[in-house]
Design an enzyme around this catalytic site. Structure first.
Site, PDB file in Angstrom:
ATOM      1  N   ASP A   7     -17.046  -0.883 -50.988  1.00  0.00           N
ATOM      2  CA  ASP A   7     -17.497  -0.243 -49.750  1.00  0.00           C
ATOM      3  C   ASP A   7     -17.138  -1.157 -48.580  1.00  0.00           C
ATOM      4  O   ASP A   7     -17.005  -2.381 -48.749  1.00  0.00           O
ATOM      5  CB  ASP A   7     -19.002   0.004 -49.779  1.00  0.00           C
ATOM      6  CG  ASP A   7     -19.460   0.812 -48.574  1.00  0.00           C
ATOM      7  OD1 ASP A   7     -18.960   1.942 -48.389  1.00  0.00           O
ATOM      8  OD2 ASP A   7     -20.304   0.322 -47.808  1.00  0.00           O
ATOM      9  N   GLU A   9     -17.778  -1.734 -44.100  1.00  0.00           N
ATOM     10  CA  GLU A   9     -18.379  -1.364 -42.825  1.00  0.00           C
ATOM     11  C   GLU A   9     -17.331  -1.627 -41.752  1.00  0.00           C
ATOM     12  O   GLU A   9     -16.500  -2.540 -41.895  1.00  0.00           O
ATOM     13  CB  GLU A   9     -19.656  -2.162 -42.543  1.00  0.00           C
ATOM     14  CG  GLU A   9     -20.767  -1.938 -43.552  1.00  0.00           C
ATOM     15  CD  GLU A   9     -21.258  -0.507 -43.633  1.00  0.00           C
ATOM     16  OE1 GLU A   9     -21.130   0.228 -42.619  1.00  0.00           O
ATOM     17  OE2 GLU A   9     -21.760  -0.104 -44.696  1.00  0.00           O
ATOM     18  N   HIS A  57     -24.828  -0.004 -39.189  1.00  0.00           N
ATOM     19  CA  HIS A  57     -24.755  -1.246 -39.972  1.00  0.00           C
ATOM     20  C   HIS A  57     -25.493  -2.428 -39.360  1.00  0.00           C
ATOM     21  O   HIS A  57     -25.818  -3.397 -40.057  1.00  0.00           O
ATOM     22  CB  HIS A  57     -23.302  -1.632 -40.261  1.00  0.00           C
ATOM     23  CG  HIS A  57     -22.426  -1.733 -39.046  1.00  0.00           C
ATOM     24  ND1 HIS A  57     -22.621  -2.654 -38.048  1.00  0.00           N
ATOM     25  CD2 HIS A  57     -21.308  -1.030 -38.692  1.00  0.00           C
ATOM     26  CE1 HIS A  57     -21.686  -2.524 -37.126  1.00  0.00           C
ATOM     27  NE2 HIS A  57     -20.881  -1.531 -37.486  1.00  0.00           N
ATOM     28  N   HIS A 152     -26.976   0.342 -43.463  1.00  0.00           N
ATOM     29  CA  HIS A 152     -25.832   0.303 -44.375  1.00  0.00           C
ATOM     30  C   HIS A 152     -25.323  -1.133 -44.482  1.00  0.00           C
ATOM     31  O   HIS A 152     -25.236  -1.847 -43.488  1.00  0.00           O
ATOM     32  CB  HIS A 152     -24.713   1.203 -43.853  1.00  0.00           C
ATOM     33  CG  HIS A 152     -24.995   2.659 -44.001  1.00  0.00           C
ATOM     34  ND1 HIS A 152     -24.087   3.554 -44.512  1.00  0.00           N
ATOM     35  CD2 HIS A 152     -26.094   3.382 -43.712  1.00  0.00           C
ATOM     36  CE1 HIS A 152     -24.615   4.768 -44.517  1.00  0.00           C
ATOM     37  NE2 HIS A 152     -25.842   4.691 -44.030  1.00  0.00           N
ATOM     38  N   ASP A 157     -24.401  -1.178 -50.602  1.00  0.00           N
ATOM     39  CA  ASP A 157     -23.943   0.177 -50.886  1.00  0.00           C
ATOM     40  C   ASP A 157     -23.035   0.212 -52.112  1.00  0.00           C
ATOM     41  O   ASP A 157     -23.060   1.176 -52.887  1.00  0.00           O
ATOM     42  CB  ASP A 157     -23.212   0.752 -49.676  1.00  0.00           C
ATOM     43  CG  ASP A 157     -24.167   1.103 -48.544  1.00  0.00           C
ATOM     44  OD1 ASP A 157     -25.386   0.901 -48.721  1.00  0.00           O
ATOM     45  OD2 ASP A 157     -23.709   1.577 -47.490  1.00  0.00           O
TER      46      ASP A 157
END
Length: 234
Positions: A7, A9, A57, A152, A157
């Site tokens: 994942d 960001e 985030h 997040h 995640d």
């Protein structure tokens, strides 16, 4: 088989307009087992995050200012994911950013370093058409606790997605009507028993009650009626 659940960001939604990766989180699976060999880096994007992305985030420009730039972690990331099957939720989004970051460095695309990519959002839509299939929704559906997920985070995640993926792709061996196994070499084969000689014992009242309780639990898990109720009715 080596798999990497990944994942990212980012500063915004579009790498083509200059948005950058600010965090990469990866969780390693080997033969469907978590290894603990994870990869996690914060990255200085040399620009501010858009307001909407920052609300998601929470990684501020000040926090990221002393973090390495993507060029400084690219080689580590390349070696970590090389040849692995990569698992991503909504893969086009993350791959768009990672491929752009690699392109800016004159490197082959991110996807060229992997053996293949699995998009769990596509899988979830096939398994649960018409349902919400966000990561939070899947955590709820498969009983994966995300109570600690306030914002997040790429590594968090990825860890949640790994649990969801393993649950979503787990076989139902315990409910299988038939087991297909290769007979062991040199072992005697069992002879088929004529149907007339098979003794069928009906379930006791307590066993029937336990069965109904199990079906009720399955109904609750799928938020509807499980397939076994259909067989019972038939």
């Amino acid at each position: 088989m080596r798999q990497i659940v990944l994942d990212t960001e980012t500063t915004g939604l579009n790498p083509r307009t200059g948005d950058r990766v600010i965090e990469v989180g990866c969780v390693e699976l080997h033969n469907r087992m978590l290894t603990g060999n994870n990869f996690h880096r914060y990255i200085n994007p040399e620009r501010d995050s858009e307001e909407g992305a920052l609300a998601v985030h929470g990684l501020t420009t000040e926090f990221l200012r002393d973090k390495p730039k993507f060029a400084e972690i690219a080689e580590e990331l390349r070696e970590y994911i090389r040849g692995a099957e990569v698992i991503i939720h909504n893969a086009p989004f993350d791959l768009g950013f990672l491929n752009q970051e690699f392109k800016l460095l004159g490197l082959p695309s991110f996807t060229e370093h992997t053996s293949s990519v699995i998009d769990t959002l596509v899988q979830a839509k096939e398994l649960h058409p018409g349902k919400r299939n966000s990561l939070d929704a899947l955590c709820d559906r498969y009983g994966v606790s995300n109570a600690h997920r306030k914002l997040h985070g790429a590594l968090l995640d990825a860890e949640l997605l790994a649990d969801v993926y393993l649950s979503m792709t787990r076989g139902q061996n315990s409910l299988s009507m038939y087991m297909e196994e290769e007979p062991a070499t040199g072992c005697a084969q069992l002879e088929a028993v004529p149907l007339a000689q098979i003794i069928v014992l009906p379930a006791t009242d307590s066993e029937a009650a336990e069965h109904e309780a199990l079906l009720a639990g399955l109904d609750k898990a799928v938020k509807g009626q499980c397939i076994w109720h259909g067989y019972t009715a038939a």
